[in-house]
Design a protein around this motif. Structure first.
Motif, PDB file in Angstrom:
ATOM      1  N   THR A  45     -46.576   9.155  21.084  1.00  0.00           N
ATOM      2  CA  THR A  45     -47.549   9.761  20.179  1.00  0.00           C
ATOM      3  C   THR A  45     -47.551  11.276  20.320  1.00  0.00           C
ATOM      4  N   GLU A  46     -47.448  11.753  21.564  1.00  0.00           N
ATOM      5  CA  GLU A  46     -47.494  13.186  21.819  1.00  0.00           C
ATOM      6  C   GLU A  46     -46.107  13.826  21.874  1.00  0.00           C
ATOM      7  N   GLN A  47     -45.075  13.032  21.568  1.00  0.00           N
ATOM      8  CA  GLN A  47     -43.701  13.524  21.519  1.00  0.00           C
ATOM      9  C   GLN A  47     -43.328  14.332  22.766  1.00  0.00           C
ATOM     10  N   TYR A  48     -43.402  13.673  23.919  1.00  0.00           N
ATOM     11  CA  TYR A  48     -43.114  14.349  25.183  1.00  0.00           C
ATOM     12  C   TYR A  48     -41.715  14.939  25.181  1.00  0.00           C
ATOM     13  N   GLY A  49     -41.643  16.147  25.687  1.00  0.00           N
ATOM     14  CA  GLY A  49     -40.379  16.845  25.841  1.00  0.00           C
ATOM     15  C   GLY A  49     -40.073  17.044  27.308  1.00  0.00           C
ATOM     16  N   PRO A  50     -39.067  17.850  27.600  1.00  0.00           N
ATOM     17  CA  PRO A  50     -38.709  18.087  28.998  1.00  0.00           C
ATOM     18  C   PRO A  50     -39.804  18.891  29.705  1.00  0.00           C
ATOM     19  N   PRO A  51     -39.959  18.688  30.998  1.00  0.00           N
ATOM     20  CA  PRO A  51     -40.963  19.460  31.734  1.00  0.00           C
ATOM     21  C   PRO A  51     -40.544  20.915  31.863  1.00  0.00           C
ATOM     22  N   ARG A  52     -41.526  21.791  32.040  1.00  0.00           N
ATOM     23  CA  ARG A  52     -41.234  23.217  32.239  1.00  0.00           C
ATOM     24  C   ARG A  52     -40.818  23.510  33.666  1.00  0.00           C
ATOM     25  N   LYS A  53     -41.300  22.712  34.612  1.00  0.00           N
ATOM     26  CA  LYS A  53     -40.999  22.921  36.025  1.00  0.00           C
ATOM     27  C   LYS A  53     -39.626  22.352  36.346  1.00  0.00           C
ATOM     28  N   ALA A  54     -38.758  23.182  36.902  1.00  0.00           N
ATOM     29  CA  ALA A  54     -37.409  22.743  37.259  1.00  0.00           C
ATOM     30  C   ALA A  54     -37.474  21.594  38.254  1.00  0.00           C
ATOM     31  N   GLY A  55     -36.690  20.565  38.010  1.00  0.00           N
ATOM     32  CA  GLY A  55     -36.592  19.442  38.915  1.00  0.00           C
ATOM     33  C   GLY A  55     -37.681  18.394  38.757  1.00  0.00           C
ATOM     34  N   GLN A  56     -38.690  18.689  37.941  1.00  0.00           N
ATOM     35  CA  GLN A  56     -39.775  17.725  37.742  1.00  0.00           C
ATOM     36  C   GLN A  56     -39.272  16.563  36.893  1.00  0.00           C
ATOM     37  N   ARG A  57     -39.704  15.349  37.213  1.00  0.00           N
ATOM     38  CA  ARG A  57     -39.339  14.158  36.455  1.00  0.00           C
ATOM     39  C   ARG A  57     -40.565  13.613  35.749  1.00  0.00           C
ATOM     40  N   ILE A  58     -40.353  12.915  34.648  1.00  0.00           N
ATOM     41  CA  ILE A  58     -41.445  12.291  33.908  1.00  0.00           C
ATOM     42  C   ILE A  58     -41.149  10.796  33.806  1.00  0.00           C
ATOM     43  N   GLY A  59     -42.017  10.011  34.445  1.00  0.00           N
ATOM     44  CA  GLY A  59     -41.887   8.559  34.422  1.00  0.00           C
ATOM     45  C   GLY A  59     -42.706   7.980  33.292  1.00  0.00           C
ATOM     46  N   VAL A  60     -42.057   7.270  32.409  1.00  0.00           N
ATOM     47  CA  VAL A  60     -42.714   6.636  31.271  1.00  0.00           C
ATOM     48  C   VAL A  60     -42.883   5.155  31.587  1.00  0.00           C
ATOM     49  N   VAL A  61     -44.144   4.720  31.638  1.00  0.00           N
ATOM     50  CA  VAL A  61     -44.461   3.352  32.033  1.00  0.00           C
ATOM     51  C   VAL A  61     -44.507   2.468  30.790  1.00  0.00           C
ATOM     52  N   THR A  62     -43.723   1.384  30.817  1.00  0.00           N
ATOM     53  CA  THR A  62     -43.683   0.452  29.694  1.00  0.00           C
ATOM     54  C   THR A  62     -43.461  -0.966  30.196  1.00  0.00           C
ATOM     55  N   ARG A  63     -44.287  -1.864  29.731  1.00  0.00           N
ATOM     56  CA  ARG A  63     -44.125  -3.279  30.081  1.00  0.00           C
ATOM     57  C   ARG A  63     -43.068  -3.924  29.193  1.00  0.00           C
ATOM     58  N   THR A  64     -42.982  -3.486  27.938  1.00  0.00           N
ATOM     59  CA  THR A  64     -42.095  -4.135  26.971  1.00  0.00           C
ATOM     60  C   THR A  64     -40.725  -3.474  26.841  1.00  0.00           C
ATOM     61  N   VAL A  67     -37.872  13.960  26.004  1.00  0.00           N
ATOM     62  CA  VAL A  67     -37.995  13.839  27.453  1.00  0.00           C
ATOM     63  C   VAL A  67     -36.838  13.038  28.045  1.00  0.00           C
ATOM     64  N   PHE A  68     -36.346  12.047  27.321  1.00  0.00           N
ATOM     65  CA  PHE A  68     -35.211  11.257  27.796  1.00  0.00           C
ATOM     66  C   PHE A  68     -33.893  11.996  27.568  1.00  0.00           C
ATOM     67  N   ARG A  69     -33.753  12.648  26.423  1.00  0.00           N
ATOM     68  CA  ARG A  69     -32.530  13.407  26.149  1.00  0.00           C
ATOM     69  C   ARG A  69     -32.316  14.509  27.185  1.00  0.00           C
ATOM     70  N   SER A  70     -33.403  15.057  27.731  1.00  0.00           N
ATOM     71  CA  SER A  70     -33.304  16.150  28.706  1.00  0.00           C
ATOM     72  C   SER A  70     -32.809  15.676  30.068  1.00  0.00           C
ATOM     73  N   GLY A  71     -32.872  14.364  30.305  1.00  0.00           N
ATOM     74  CA  GLY A  71     -32.497  13.828  31.607  1.00  0.00           C
ATOM     75  C   GLY A  71     -33.648  13.784  32.594  1.00  0.00           C
ATOM     76  N   ALA A  72     -34.795  14.350  32.240  1.00  0.00           N
ATOM     77  CA  ALA A  72     -35.955  14.369  33.139  1.00  0.00           C
ATOM     78  C   ALA A  72     -36.757  13.072  33.060  1.00  0.00           C
ATOM     79  N   GLY A  73     -36.635  12.353  31.953  1.00  0.00           N
ATOM     80  CA  GLY A  73     -37.421  11.139  31.760  1.00  0.00           C
ATOM     81  C   GLY A  73     -36.755   9.923  32.375  1.00  0.00           C
TER      82      GLY A  73
END
Length: 181
Positions: A92-111, A120-126
């Motif tokens: 919904t919020e169209q997450y992008g890559p983090p600004r902090k170098a080396g930071q990862r973003i975990g996206v929680v999904t049951r399905t 966020v996934f294209r950047s490699g951080a997700g």
């Protein structure tokens, strides 16, 4: 000791904040200028930032996404090694890559119903936190051993000192239910 609130108080504050329609916060929970005593303040700030509705930080009220909200989220993210977010919120919020170098973003999904083309996934951080059977779409994934997301095991497996949770409400409720906040 006595210069910050403890984990049980954090849970109590977070549970009440999650139910609140209005939060007035008149200052830090401890001597937050000293890192060893800042955890209570950061945890409560995280709970306030995750509330659906309006957040005001030393300014005027507005919808989520105004300058005051951005300042709160920026400060919380700056101290985190990993950001956790629910899949609906990430999309919904169209997450992008983090600004902090080396930071990862975990996206929680049951399905596993996610868009691997999200920035966020294209950047490699997700990466995904998901079930044993959900599709991972070729992305890095932390999988549970069964058909439900195991948040406790996922959090234990992260190489992170500080994990910042941005919600949404389903993820926040699961973390509270599992006694992980």
């Amino acid at each position: 000791e006595g210069l910050d609130i403890g984990p049980e108080s954090v849970k109590l504050f977070a549970a009440e904040i999650a139910k609140a329609k209005t939060v007035v916060w008149n200052g830090p929970m401890g001597v937050f200028e000293i890192d060893a005593f800042a955890q209570g303040t950061l945890a409560v700030a995280n709970a306030v930032a995750a509330v659906n509705g309006t957040t005001v930080v030393g300014g005027t009220s507005g919808g989520l996404g105004n300058a005051a909200d951005a300042a709160v989220l920026g400060a919380l993210r700056a101290g985190a090694d990993v950001v956790l977010v629910g899949s609906t919120t990430a999309h919904t919020e169209q997450y992008g890559p983090p600004r902090k170098a080396g930071q990862r973003i975990g996206v929680v999904t049951r399905t596993g119903a996610i868009d691997p083309g999200l920035a966020v996934f294209r950047s490699g951080a997700g990466f995904l936190i998901t079930t044993a059977t959900a599709p991972a779409h070729g992305l890095d994934a932390i999988r549970s051993d069964h058909d439900d997301v195991d948040l406790e095991a996922a959090l234990r497996s992260l190489d992170a000192d500080v994990v910042h949770v941005e919600g949404g409400p389903t993820l926040n409720a699961a973390l509270l239910r599992d006694d992980l906040i």
